[in-house]
Motif scaffolding. Structure first.
Motif, short mmCIF file in Angstrom:
data_model
loop_
_atom_site.label_atom_id
_atom_site.label_comp_id
_atom_site.label_asym_id
_atom_site.label_seq_id
_atom_site.Cartn_x
_atom_site.Cartn_y
_atom_site.Cartn_z
N SER A 235 -1.11 11.12 -2.36
CA SER A 235 -0.90 10.74 -0.96
C SER A 235 -1.91 9.69 -0.51
CB SER A 235 -1.01 11.98 -0.07
OG SER A 235 -2.29 12.53 -0.21
N MET A 236 -2.43 8.92 -1.47
CA MET A 236 -3.41 7.90 -1.06
C MET A 236 -3.54 6.78 -2.09
SD MET A 236 -6.63 10.53 -1.23
CE MET A 236 -7.27 11.17 -2.78
N ASN A 237 -4.06 5.65 -1.65
CA ASN A 237 -4.46 4.58 -2.57
C ASN A 237 -5.84 4.93 -3.12
OD1 ASN A 237 -2.83 2.69 -0.20
ND2 ASN A 237 -2.26 2.45 -2.33
N ILE A 238 -6.24 4.24 -4.18
CA ILE A 238 -7.47 4.65 -4.85
C ILE A 238 -8.44 3.47 -5.04
CG2 ILE A 238 -6.46 4.40 -7.17
CD1 ILE A 238 -8.64 7.36 -6.39
N PHE A 239 -9.72 3.76 -4.87
CA PHE A 239 -10.77 2.73 -4.98
C PHE A 239 -11.87 3.24 -5.91
CE2 PHE A 239 -10.06 -0.42 -1.54
CZ PHE A 239 -8.98 0.17 -0.91
N PHE A 240 -12.50 2.31 -6.64
CA PHE A 240 -13.59 2.65 -7.55
C PHE A 240 -14.78 1.75 -7.25
CE2 PHE A 240 -9.48 3.08 -9.66
CZ PHE A 240 -9.49 4.44 -9.94
N LYS A 241 -15.95 2.36 -7.09
CA LYS A 241 -17.16 1.54 -6.95
C LYS A 241 -17.75 1.41 -8.34
CE LYS A 241 -21.43 0.96 -4.40
NZ LYS A 241 -22.59 1.31 -5.20
N ILE A 255 3.23 -0.07 -6.03
CA ILE A 255 2.15 0.65 -5.32
C ILE A 255 2.40 0.56 -3.82
CG2 ILE A 255 -0.34 0.57 -4.81
CD1 ILE A 255 -0.79 -0.44 -7.64
N LEU A 256 2.11 1.63 -3.10
CA LEU A 256 2.29 1.61 -1.65
C LEU A 256 1.21 0.73 -0.99
CD1 LEU A 256 4.09 3.19 0.53
CD2 LEU A 256 1.92 4.30 1.06
N PRO A 257 1.63 -0.24 -0.18
CA PRO A 257 0.64 -1.09 0.51
C PRO A 257 0.05 -0.35 1.72
CG PRO A 257 2.86 -1.85 1.00
CD PRO A 257 3.01 -0.64 0.12
N GLY A 258 -0.96 0.48 1.49
CA GLY A 258 -1.50 1.34 2.53
C GLY A 258 -2.17 0.57 3.66
N VAL A 259 -1.97 1.03 4.88
CA VAL A 259 -2.64 0.41 6.03
C VAL A 259 -4.14 0.71 5.96
CG1 VAL A 259 -2.77 0.35 8.56
CG2 VAL A 259 -0.54 0.54 7.43
N SER A 263 -7.27 -1.85 5.50
CA SER A 263 -8.39 -1.83 6.45
C SER A 263 -9.72 -1.67 5.70
CB SER A 263 -8.23 -0.67 7.45
OG SER A 263 -6.94 -0.69 8.02
N VAL A 264 -9.70 -0.84 4.65
CA VAL A 264 -10.93 -0.62 3.87
C VAL A 264 -11.33 -1.92 3.15
CG1 VAL A 264 -11.73 0.53 1.75
CG2 VAL A 264 -10.79 1.87 3.64
N ILE A 265 -10.37 -2.62 2.61
CA ILE A 265 -10.68 -3.89 1.93
C ILE A 265 -11.31 -4.85 2.95
CG2 ILE A 265 -9.67 -5.93 0.82
CD1 ILE A 265 -7.63 -4.00 -0.50
N ALA A 266 -10.72 -4.91 4.15
CA ALA A 266 -11.25 -5.81 5.18
C ALA A 266 -12.67 -5.40 5.58
CB ALA A 266 -10.32 -5.81 6.39
N LEU A 267 -12.90 -4.11 5.74
CA LEU A 267 -14.24 -3.64 6.14
C LEU A 267 -15.28 -3.97 5.07
CD1 LEU A 267 -13.91 -0.05 7.69
CD2 LEU A 267 -14.83 -2.11 8.79
N LEU A 268 -14.92 -3.69 3.82
CA LEU A 268 -15.86 -3.95 2.72
C LEU A 268 -16.21 -5.43 2.66
CD1 LEU A 268 -14.25 -1.66 -0.02
CD2 LEU A 268 -16.47 -1.29 1.07
N LYS A 269 -15.20 -6.27 2.80
CA LYS A 269 -15.45 -7.72 2.76
C LYS A 269 -16.31 -8.14 3.95
CE LYS A 269 -11.55 -9.19 -0.03
NZ LYS A 269 -10.20 -9.76 -0.08
N HIS A 270 -16.05 -7.53 5.08
CA HIS A 270 -16.81 -7.79 6.30
C HIS A 270 -18.29 -7.45 6.08
CE1 HIS A 270 -16.99 -8.38 10.61
NE2 HIS A 270 -17.55 -7.20 10.81
N TRP A 271 -18.54 -6.44 5.25
CA TRP A 271 -19.93 -6.03 4.94
C TRP A 271 -20.53 -6.84 3.79
CZ3 TRP A 271 -18.39 -0.13 4.69
CH2 TRP A 271 -18.19 0.34 6.00
N THR A 300 -7.72 6.47 -0.09
CA THR A 300 -7.55 6.06 1.30
C THR A 300 -6.11 6.32 1.74
OG1 THR A 300 -6.85 3.81 0.72
CG2 THR A 300 -9.22 4.17 1.02
N GLY A 301 -5.93 6.74 2.97
CA GLY A 301 -4.59 6.96 3.50
C GLY A 301 -4.70 7.39 4.95
N THR A 302 -3.59 7.31 5.68
CA THR A 302 -3.63 7.75 7.07
C THR A 302 -3.94 9.24 7.13
OG1 THR A 302 -2.08 6.07 7.73
CG2 THR A 302 -2.29 7.94 9.21
N ALA A 303 -3.22 10.01 6.31
CA ALA A 303 -3.46 11.46 6.29
C ALA A 303 -4.80 11.76 5.64
CB ALA A 303 -2.33 12.15 5.55
N ALA A 304 -5.07 11.13 4.52
CA ALA A 304 -6.29 11.43 3.74
C ALA A 304 -7.55 10.78 4.32
CB ALA A 304 -6.10 10.97 2.30
N VAL A 305 -7.42 9.79 5.17
CA VAL A 305 -8.51 8.97 5.74
C VAL A 305 -9.29 8.35 4.56
CG1 VAL A 305 -10.31 8.84 7.52
CG2 VAL A 305 -8.61 10.68 7.62
#
Ligand code: COI
Length: 364
Positions: A235-241, A255-259, A263-271, A300-305
């Motif tokens: 129920s979510m997209n996945i990220f790896f540091k 792959i589902l284009p999660g909102v 947003s997480v990609i934008a925030l990370l780039k913003h930082w 990441t996901g709306t439900a999973a935050v």
């Protein structure tokens, strides 16, 4: 679509659930939104009606051929009392992309956002205000033609239901255990993997049950052709540091284009953090972990935050990520995202939209 939304009053309102008992998607509010589509009239008759069962012909196409799309977004109660929605236009944009793939007539995105705002305004007393809680909004469209020939329906129903929710996984920041599924697949390119449609979730249930029986929370899907490349989690997209960079599978059609992903990609780039959207092989990921380069994993996901991942199992290999604890970046993302969503943090990227109750008043 300049239609006005009518309001049909319920005879009785429900008792609201205990704030501590919410869980995810177990309780539903007093009202729902409903709108119909026919070839002659297009989308018409938008109304807010008492929440309850709907009547459909047993031959309705939704029951037989699964012509359906849905969305998930949330309304938040800010400390100062405002009601905020998070990027509702993005969800509506995606709903239309799903509609296009499922051969469902497009919606007027602005009108449906307006309908969401009106419904949320009516149900404002249902918005929970404890940390991690919100009012989950589930718009969906179903084909309602009564006919058994395989064909796109000529009639549809759009419904919006609301559910006061807490965390999707029991405790929001306690890391989840993920099983890398190497037998079943979720989607293939050219299929419906990028669309938010019920069939994708129906197809996932067998593997989800298997992972739970093995003691895991969710499945991580690999690509449907080679079973080598990481796609997404249940129920979510996945990220790896990985060291100082963040990697996530590139959107490739399956792959589902999660909102929240966006947003997480934008925030990370913003930082100023380097984000790589790329094809990631599970083998390479486990190699990175072996070399101690895999620092954090989160979904990441709306439900999973933002949901930290503590364990990953693939074939005979097991990775314990960040010592099975919540990593610093995952925590910062969770705090920032929920801070913006609930109006605690400055919304520098202009993502929240206020629901003004007075403006959204509907009359009987
Ligand atoms: C969401 O995050 O809103 C979803 O739709 C995921 C899910 C509960 C299926």
């Amino acid at each position: 679509m300049g239609q006005s939304i009518t309001f049909h009053k319920a005879d009785q309102l429900k008792k609201k659930p205990d704030a501590g008992q919410l869980g995810f998607g177990k309780y539903f509010t007093d009202y729902m939104f409903e709108m119909d589509y026919t070839l002659e009239k297009g989308w018409h008759d938008p109304k807010i009606v008492p929440y309850g069962p709907i009547s459909l012909d047993p031959a309705a196409t939704i029951f037989h051929y699964g012509q359906e799309v849905f969305e998930g977004l949330k309304a938040y109660r800010a400390e100062d009392g405002r009601i905020l929605l998070f990027r509702p236009n993005k969800n509506m944009e995606r709903m239309n992309q799903s509609c296009a793939r499922l051969n469902i007539p497009k919606i007027d995105e602005k009108f449906v956002v307006k309908a969401i705002k009106k419904l949320v305004a009516v149900e404002q007393d249902w918005i929970p205000n404890q940390p991690g809680q919100s009012l989950y909004i589930r718009p969906f469209i179903i084909g309602t033609d009564a006919a058994l020939g395989v064909h796109p329906s000529s009639m549809y129903k759009l419904l919006i239901i609301l559910s006061p929710v807490g965390s999707y996984f029991g405790n929001s920041m306690s890391p989840v255990k993920i099983y890398v599924e190497d037998e079943y697949v979720r989607a293939v390119k050219g299929g419906v993997g990028f669309a938010k449609t019920s069939g994708n979730y129906a197809a996932s249930l067998k593997a989800q049950t298997k992972s739970e029986e093995l003691g895991f929370d969710q499945v991580l899907w690999l690509d449907g052709v080679e079973h080598k490349y990481i796609e997404e989690v249940g129920s979510m997209n996945i990220f790896f540091k990985i060291d100082d960079e963040v990697w996530t599978p590139a959107l490739n059609g399956s792959i589902l284009p999660g909102v929240t992903r966006n947003s997480v990609i934008a925030l990370l780039k913003h930082w100023g953090i380097t984000v790589k959207e790329k094809r990631i092989s599970v083998k390479k990921l486990f190699k990175k972990a072996e070399k101690q380069q895999l620092k954090e994993v989160f979904g990441t996901g709306t439900a999973a935050v933002i949901s930290p991942v503590g364990f990953l199992k693939w074939e005979d290999h097991v990775i314990k990520v960040a010592n099975g604890e919540t990593g610093k970046l995952s925590k910062k993302l969770y705090d920032t995202l929920t801070g913006i969503q609930t109006g605690k943090q400055k919304d520098e990227l202009g993502w929240t939209e206020e629901v003004k109750v007075e403006k959204e008043k509907v009359t009987e």
